[in-house]
Structures are given as C-alpha cells and as structure tokens.
Design an enzyme around this catalytic site. Structure first.
Site, PDB file in Angstrom:
ATOM      1  N   LYS A  88     -35.872  93.452  15.997  1.00 35.13           N
ATOM      2  CA  LYS A  88     -34.980  92.579  15.208  1.00 35.13           C
ATOM      3  C   LYS A  88     -33.816  92.035  16.037  1.00 35.13           C
ATOM      4  O   LYS A  88     -33.329  90.940  15.781  1.00 35.13           O
ATOM      5  CB  LYS A  88     -34.451  93.333  13.987  1.00 35.13           C
ATOM      6  CG  LYS A  88     -35.532  93.739  12.984  1.00 35.13           C
ATOM      7  CD  LYS A  88     -35.993  92.582  12.117  1.00 35.13           C
ATOM      8  CE  LYS A  88     -37.075  92.987  11.131  1.00 35.13           C
ATOM      9  NZ  LYS A  88     -37.696  91.848  10.435  1.00 35.13           N
ATOM     10  N   GLU A 110     -29.972  90.023   4.867  1.00 33.26           N
ATOM     11  CA  GLU A 110     -30.723  90.886   3.955  1.00 33.26           C
ATOM     12  C   GLU A 110     -31.406  91.940   4.809  1.00 33.26           C
ATOM     13  O   GLU A 110     -31.650  91.702   5.990  1.00 33.26           O
ATOM     14  CB  GLU A 110     -31.783  90.069   3.217  1.00 33.26           C
ATOM     15  CG  GLU A 110     -33.106  89.861   3.975  1.00 33.26           C
ATOM     16  CD  GLU A 110     -32.984  89.057   5.274  1.00 33.26           C
ATOM     17  OE1 GLU A 110     -32.005  88.299   5.413  1.00 33.26           O
ATOM     18  OE2 GLU A 110     -33.863  89.196   6.162  1.00 33.26           O
ATOM     19  N   SER A 378     -43.144  97.729  17.073  1.00 35.64           N
ATOM     20  CA  SER A 378     -41.967  96.926  16.715  1.00 35.64           C
ATOM     21  C   SER A 378     -40.692  97.740  16.571  1.00 35.64           C
ATOM     22  O   SER A 378     -39.596  97.190  16.683  1.00 35.64           O
ATOM     23  CB  SER A 378     -42.249  96.182  15.405  1.00 35.64           C
ATOM     24  OG  SER A 378     -42.608  97.094  14.383  1.00 35.64           O
TER      25      SER A 378
HETATM   26  C1  LIG Z   1     -39.495  98.242  12.901  1.00 32.22           C
HETATM   27  C2  LIG Z   1     -39.891  97.109  12.010  1.00 32.22           C
HETATM   28  N1  LIG Z   1     -41.093  96.522  12.203  1.00 32.22           N
HETATM   29  C3  LIG Z   1     -41.512  95.512  11.409  1.00 32.22           C
HETATM   30  C4  LIG Z   1     -40.725  95.050  10.367  1.00 32.22           C
HETATM   31  C5  LIG Z   1     -41.274  93.950   9.503  1.00 32.22           C
HETATM   32  O1  LIG Z   1     -40.661  92.724   9.706  1.00 32.22           O
HETATM   33  P1  LIG Z   1     -41.409  91.531  10.442  1.00 32.22           P
HETATM   34  O2  LIG Z   1     -42.728  91.373   9.782  1.00 32.22           O
HETATM   35  O3  LIG Z   1     -40.509  90.378  10.232  1.00 32.22           O
HETATM   36  O4  LIG Z   1     -41.550  91.901  11.882  1.00 32.22           O
HETATM   37  C6  LIG Z   1     -39.469  95.618  10.136  1.00 32.22           C
HETATM   38  C7  LIG Z   1     -38.616  95.127   9.042  1.00 32.22           C
HETATM   39  O5  LIG Z   1     -37.611  95.655   8.709  1.00 32.22           O
HETATM   40  C8  LIG Z   1     -39.045  96.678  10.983  1.00 32.22           C
HETATM   41  O6  LIG Z   1     -37.859  97.282  10.808  1.00 32.22           O
END
Ligand SMILES: Cc1ncc(COP(=O)(O)O)c(C=O)c1O
Length: 402
Positions: A88, A110, A378
């Site tokens: 993020k 948000e 992620s």
């Molecule tokens: C670690 C992590 N991965 C994935 C996501 C999902 O978001 P996005 O699909 O925008 O990557 C989030 C959302 O809070 C997250 O904290």
C-alpha cells in the site's frame, strides 16, 4: 453526475460522482499527468522508495513451500518487506506528494485491513499533513493492532457503523467527507477502483512491483514465470504486478478473490465467479455483487482487505478479454496456505496474501514440476497474528478451554 465516458477500460471505469467532486478530480488528473512526466517528482518518489520504503523489494524462492505446489518452483515478490508492511505504501507516497503539489493540507483515507490506513497515516506524519482514516467498525475489531498504529502515528481513526460496517461503508464515509472538505482535502483512495483517474493513477504507482519483479525473474531465475498469482480485493497489488506482464502472452495472470465460506454459501467476496454483474459502485462502472434491484450485496471474507463487493474496472476488462483469470479461494484454503508458508519457510504472510499462496498451490499442481509461479506477497502477517492465533486455537486461554 459528471461525464462518465472518461477513463474507460473497455466498457468499465468512468467517473460517476456528484458535481461537487468533478473539479477536484480534474485537478488531480491534471496534476498527476504533469507529475508523471516531471523528473523532479519522479526523482523525489524514487528517492523516497529507496530510502524510506526499502525498494527494490527482493524476490525469495520458497522450495519447502513449493513441495505443496505439485513440485512447481515458487518465487515470492516480497512487498511484505516494505516499510509499513505491505504494497500500500507505493501508492500512498505518490498520492501524498501529489497532495502537497495541489497545496492541500489534509488527507483522508478508507481502510479495510488497516494497511492502507497505516500507510496513509505514515505518509501524513512524514509530510506534515492532517490525516483522518475511515474504517468499518467490524474491521476496527479484527484489525485492532492497526487502529493503534494509526493513532500512534497521529491520525484520527473514525469507526463506521453503517451497513456491514466493513470496507464498502468506510469508502462511502470517506466520499462524504471529501464532498464537504474538498477545498483543502485530498482523498487518498487505496485501490484501483473509484472514479477516474484513481484506477489508472493507483495502478501506475504500483506498476513498480511488476517492473522490478519481471527483471528480477530474468536476472535471478533465468526466465519469466508461467503464472503470476496475486490476491484481489479492490485489485491494486494484482494490477501492480500484472501490468508489466500483460504483453507476455505466455505468462498467465491469476487473481485470487475472497471465496469466504464458498461461493455457493452466499458468504463470499468473489466478484468473478458468476456472482457479480456490471453496475456502478463508488464512482466506477465495474463488476459489483448486487441483487436484481441493483442493491449491493454484502461480501464476506476472513480477510478484511478482500471483503469488498466491487473490484477495479481494469480487472473487469482483463477478465472480459480473457487476459487474466480469477478464482475464489475459501477462508479455509487461505488459512491453510498461511500456516504452510509460516511453517515451511519462516514467513508469516498477511491473510490477504495467503489467498495468492493458496492459488499458487492450485496452479502449481496444474503446471507440475516444470512450472514456475511468481506470487505477489502483498503484505506481512503481523496485523493478523491475533486472528490467525484464534483461527488455529493457539491463544493460551483457548488452549486451556480445549
Ligand atoms: C496486505 C494486503 N494485501 C492485499 C490487500 C487488498 O487490496 P488490493 O486488492 O487493492 O491489493 C490489502 C488491503 O487492505 C492488504 O492489506
């Protein structure tokens, strides 16, 4: 409502907002277009990524985990190692610098899992901006540690008690705030959805994930992967890693959604399994979980970050043209992948990212021992330790009770 033919991916996207926000979105579009061609802006962002985020993030091959993936090789792109613990921050630093360029002094955001809120609170502290974060009450409870982190960083966290009290409701509340305070406030939207230019802008700030990963695969592994797996909430980490591979037709792009208790149970966040239909939510025309009357259906996932009834419009487009495929992963499957990565490789993944790992286990079995899978990790699991410990019954009082 403003002109909604602007900013389309095929039929999807657009800008469905009240007139009060049109000028702000146009200013944002103009500023980010200029910034993305301005060596000064790009240099400042790159410097922050080097000295603050910790980029480039490394890739890690995980052979012991791969034994559970049909013998295919598995490589992780380690966005979990970024400062604040997830991908993020890539987007937030870009938008925070733009906020300064627009002469605004306040940011709002948000958040579902809390990672986007933490990243925004962090950037606000770094750049001296006021910060308010909206978060569904349910999410404040399941991600309590991140609420504390945001408050320690100086942000105001506002729990939202409407609707399902999760991410969708936090987005509604953030839009409400933005309409009222748009003169001095920028809305740091946290994923590749919302009105134009957010889907394109957020994707461009996350594109660095795929740019780095593609080169690292060539340099360190010697070839491109057969498949790239990423979890899809709104879709920002997935778009970030997918985008650089779109022109590599032999690389399968696989998005994993929150399958919750199973798509037949009705308690899931799986927009692409025949459950969602095109409609408008939060300023964009895209796939939305909705009933026959167009009322949004509440989603469910063990993972707060995937618990969202809509998805970024570029994903809807990639799905329709067949360039990316999307599959649901149940809560049980994701938590099993969480446990496996922890115990075979010593890495605690975010529960969101565990959906991508579960996807790799399935696609690895399809590909067999010659396969090579790249997984976008992620985020890290620090924020999820409490939830995971409860899931597996590992807290001392629960052990005593059992
Ligand atoms: C670690 C992590 N991965 C994935 C996501 C999902 O978001 P996005 O699909 O925008 O990557 C989030 C959302 O809070 C997250 O904290």
């Amino acid at each position: 409502m403003s002109d909604n033919r602007i900013g389309r991916f095929g039929d999807y996207g657009g800008r469905y907002v009240p007139e009060a926000l049109v000028a702000a979105l146009e200013e944002l579009d103009e500023q980010r277009s200029k910034a993305m061609h301005d060596p000064g802006f790009l240099g400042e962002l790159a410097q922050l990524h080097r000295s603050y985020t910790g980029r480039p993030s490394i890739i890690t091959e995980v052979p012991r985990f791969a034994e559970h993936c049909g013998g295919a090789r598995v490589v992780l792109k380690r966005e979990d190692l970024n400062h604040t613990g997830s991908h993020k921050i890539n987007n937030v630093l870009g938008q925070a610098l733009l906020t300064k360029r627009m002469g605004k002094r306040r940011v709002i955001a948000e958040t579902g899992a809390g990672q986007h809120g933490v990243a925004t609170a962090t950037a606000a502290a770094l750049l001296g901006l006021e910060c308010v974060v909206y978060m569904g009450r349910v999410d404040t409870e399941r991600q309590a540690l991140n609420v504390a982190r945001m408050r320690l960083l100086g942000a105001e966290v506002v729990p939202v008690d409407h609707g399902s009290r999760t991410l969708k409701d936090a987005v509604n509340e953030a839009f409400r705030d933005w309409v009222t305070h748009v003169d001095h406030t920028h809305y740091v939207l946290g994923t590749v959805t919302g009105p134009y230019p957010f889907p394109e802008m957020v994707r461009d700030f996350h594109r660095i994930i795929g740019v780095e990963a593609r080169q690292q695969m060539l340099d360190e592994i010697g070839r491109l992967p057969d498949a790239v797996c990423a979890c899809v909430g709104g879709g920002s980490n997935a778009m970030g890693i997918f985008h650089r591979f779109i022109d590599d037709p032999d690389v399968r792009l696989i998005g994993l959604e929150g399958g919750g208790e199973g798509v037949d149970s009705g308690r899931h966040a799986s927009r692409f399994s025949g459950q969602a239909t095109p409609g408008v939510l939060h300023g964009a025309f895209t796939y939305v979980l909705q009933d026959d009357d167009g009322q949004t259906i509440e989603s469910h996932s063990v993972s707060a970050g995937l618990d969202y009834p809509s998805v970024g419009p570029e994903h809807a487009y990639l799905k329709d043209i067949g360039r990316a495929e999307y599959h649901p992963v149940t809560d049980d499957e994701a938590m099993e992948a969480f446990r496996l990565l922890a115990q075979t490789e010593g890495i605690l993944p975010a529960i969101e990212s565990s959906h991508a790992l579960a996807g790799a286990m399935k696609v690895g079995r399809e590909l067999g021992p010659d396969g090579l899978v790249l997984v976008n990790l992620s985020g890290r699991g620090d924020k999820d330790v409490d939830s995971a410990a409860r899931w597996f019954g590992l807290l001392p009082d629960e052990e005593e009770q059992s």
